[in-house]
Design a protein around this motif. Structure first.
Motif, short mmCIF file in Angstrom:
data_model
loop_
_atom_site.label_atom_id
_atom_site.label_comp_id
_atom_site.label_asym_id
_atom_site.label_seq_id
_atom_site.Cartn_x
_atom_site.Cartn_y
_atom_site.Cartn_z
N GLU A 35 0.92 6.52 -11.56
CA GLU A 35 0.29 5.39 -12.25
C GLU A 35 1.16 4.73 -13.31
OE1 GLU A 35 -4.36 6.15 -12.42
OE2 GLU A 35 -3.25 7.64 -13.59
N ASP A 67 6.09 3.27 -5.85
CA ASP A 67 5.59 1.94 -6.19
C ASP A 67 5.45 1.04 -4.96
OD1 ASP A 67 5.37 2.62 -8.84
OD2 ASP A 67 7.23 1.61 -9.45
N SER A 70 0.81 1.27 -0.85
CA SER A 70 -0.32 0.36 -1.03
C SER A 70 -1.22 0.91 -2.14
CB SER A 70 -1.12 0.23 0.27
OG SER A 70 -1.82 1.44 0.53
N PRO A 71 -1.96 0.04 -2.82
CA PRO A 71 -2.88 0.51 -3.85
C PRO A 71 -3.88 1.54 -3.33
CG PRO A 71 -2.64 -1.87 -4.00
CD PRO A 71 -1.93 -1.43 -2.74
N GLU A 72 -4.30 1.40 -2.08
CA GLU A 72 -5.24 2.35 -1.50
C GLU A 72 -4.61 3.74 -1.37
OE1 GLU A 72 -4.47 -0.62 0.15
OE2 GLU A 72 -6.22 -1.71 -0.60
N LYS A 75 -4.32 5.29 -4.87
CA LYS A 75 -5.64 5.75 -5.30
C LYS A 75 -6.01 7.06 -4.61
CE LYS A 75 -10.42 4.41 -5.81
NZ LYS A 75 -11.47 3.44 -5.56
#
Length: 85
Positions: A35, A67, A70-72, A75
């Motif tokens: 993060e 980085d 993907s954001p998924e 998460k």
């Protein structure tokens, strides 16, 4: 394949930081890796360690790889970290 290599490197780095502090530093290190920024790694979980230039370059490359996820995916990895903490 690239992610697998990144995760394996993370595991090796975490295990080499010392067994006595592993329970404290590993979750913080991994969460910051997922993060935060590379700078936050050095100011936070790695602040008590001397990080040489080669290791700093490796961590920067590892962070760049993460980085690119993907954001998924990020998460999902964070959720896995929270579940196993």
């Amino acid at each position: 394949m690239k992610l697998t290599v990144a995760l394996l490197i993370s595991m090796v780095l975490c295990s080499s930081l010392g067994a006595g502090s592993a329970h404290e530093i590993v979750p913080s290190f991994l969460q910051t890796l997922l993060e935060g920024s590379a700078e936050q790694l050095y100011a936070g979980p790695l602040s008590q360690y001397q990080v040489d230039d080669v290791t700093r370059a490796a961590l920067t490359a590892l962070k760049e790889c993460i980085d690119e996820l993907s954001p998924e995916h990020v998460k999902a990895l964070i959720n896995l970290l929270v579940i196993n903490s």
